[in-house]
Design a protein around this motif. Sequence first.
Motif, short mmCIF file in Angstrom:
data_model
loop_
_atom_site.label_atom_id
_atom_site.label_comp_id
_atom_site.label_asym_id
_atom_site.label_seq_id
_atom_site.Cartn_x
_atom_site.Cartn_y
_atom_site.Cartn_z
N SER A 189 0.87 -1.23 0.02
CA SER A 189 -0.03 -0.04 -0.01
C SER A 189 0.54 1.21 0.09
N SER A 190 0.12 2.39 -0.56
CA SER A 190 1.10 3.44 -0.51
C SER A 190 1.29 4.08 1.11
N PRO A 191 2.20 4.85 1.31
CA PRO A 191 2.38 5.63 2.49
C PRO A 191 1.09 6.40 3.04
N ALA A 192 0.40 7.25 1.90
CA ALA A 192 -0.69 7.73 2.14
C ALA A 192 -1.88 6.96 2.53
N GLN A 193 -2.09 5.65 1.79
CA GLN A 193 -3.09 4.89 2.28
C GLN A 193 -2.87 4.21 3.76
N ASN A 194 -1.53 3.98 3.88
CA ASN A 194 -1.32 3.50 5.30
C ASN A 194 -1.55 4.40 6.23
N ASP A 195 -1.26 5.82 6.03
CA ASP A 195 -1.50 6.95 7.07
C ASP A 195 -3.38 7.29 7.28
N LEU A 196 -3.82 6.88 6.07
CA LEU A 196 -5.21 6.93 6.18
C LEU A 196 -5.86 5.82 7.15
N VAL A 197 -5.28 4.69 7.16
CA VAL A 197 -5.88 3.66 7.83
C VAL A 197 -5.35 3.56 9.26
N GLU A 198 -4.08 4.46 9.64
CA GLU A 198 -3.71 4.55 10.85
C GLU A 198 -4.66 5.73 11.46
N ILE A 199 -4.88 6.80 11.01
CA ILE A 199 -5.85 7.69 11.32
C ILE A 199 -7.31 7.28 11.58
N GLY A 200 -7.85 6.34 10.71
CA GLY A 200 -9.08 5.79 10.89
C GLY A 200 -9.06 4.80 12.38
N LYS A 201 -8.17 4.21 12.33
CA LYS A 201 -7.95 3.50 13.74
C LYS A 201 -8.17 4.26 14.96
N SER A 202 -7.37 5.15 14.67
CA SER A 202 -7.27 6.12 15.96
C SER A 202 -8.54 6.98 16.09
N LEU A 203 -9.25 7.10 14.91
CA LEU A 203 -10.63 7.81 15.11
C LEU A 203 -11.64 6.89 15.84
N LYS A 204 -11.30 5.63 15.58
CA LYS A 204 -12.27 4.52 15.96
C LYS A 204 -11.86 4.37 17.45
N VAL A 205 -10.71 4.35 17.84
CA VAL A 205 -10.38 4.29 19.35
C VAL A 205 -11.10 5.51 20.10
N ALA A 206 -11.05 6.76 19.51
CA ALA A 206 -11.38 7.99 20.09
C ALA A 206 -13.04 7.67 20.15
N ARG A 207 -13.61 7.34 19.44
CA ARG A 207 -15.00 7.06 19.30
C ARG A 207 -15.40 6.13 20.51
N LEU A 208 -14.78 4.86 20.73
CA LEU A 208 -15.02 3.93 21.51
C LEU A 208 -14.63 4.34 22.94
N ARG A 209 -13.60 5.32 23.03
CA ARG A 209 -13.44 5.70 24.39
C ARG A 209 -14.18 6.48 24.90
N ARG A 210 -15.08 7.33 24.08
CA ARG A 210 -16.37 8.22 24.43
C ARG A 210 -17.61 7.29 24.69
N ARG A 211 -17.56 6.18 24.39
CA ARG A 211 -18.67 5.10 24.57
C ARG A 211 -19.61 5.48 23.49
N MET A 212 -19.30 5.89 22.29
CA MET A 212 -20.12 6.24 21.23
C MET A 212 -20.45 5.09 20.06
N SER A 213 -21.41 4.97 19.67
CA SER A 213 -21.55 3.85 18.83
C SER A 213 -21.40 4.47 17.12
N ALA A 214 -20.99 3.64 16.46
CA ALA A 214 -20.60 4.03 15.00
C ALA A 214 -21.96 4.99 14.54
N ALA A 215 -23.13 4.41 14.65
CA ALA A 215 -24.20 4.89 14.40
C ALA A 215 -24.45 6.38 14.74
N ASP A 216 -24.50 6.42 16.29
CA ASP A 216 -24.42 7.90 16.78
C ASP A 216 -23.39 8.86 16.20
N ALA A 217 -22.19 8.52 16.11
CA ALA A 217 -21.31 9.27 15.59
C ALA A 217 -21.49 9.52 14.15
#
Length: 107
Positions: free
Chosen positions: A11-39
């Motif tokens: 994968s390109s470095p940019a794609q890898n960065d997007l995946v990492e950022i997406g995972k970090s956002l998911k962790v941030a959402r889960l830490r806030r006890r927010m469902s994906a539907a609510d977010a």
Amino acid sequence: MIAIRSAHPGSSPAQNDLVEIGKSLKVARLRRRMSAADAAGRSGVSLPTYRKIETGDPSVSLGVFVSALRELGLLGNLRSALEPESDRGAAAFEIDRLPQRVSRRRP
């Protein structure tokens, strides 16, 4: 921070960065006890689009990404990181270009 592996070998470095950022956002959402539907609803996007953000899909627009950051309370962090004062690379470049000597001004 969480350990994140490369999205896919080749994968390109940019794609890898997007995946990492997406995972970090998911962790941030889960830490806030927010469902994906609510977010998704709070961000003004559909659930499938929100899931694309969290998986690092490059087809998601920057505006949608910013909406998700705002709803998670993370937009300020991004804005701070992008301020000119935070640009260490540019600061280093400017320091490298400083004159070695400065002549004294004559009255």
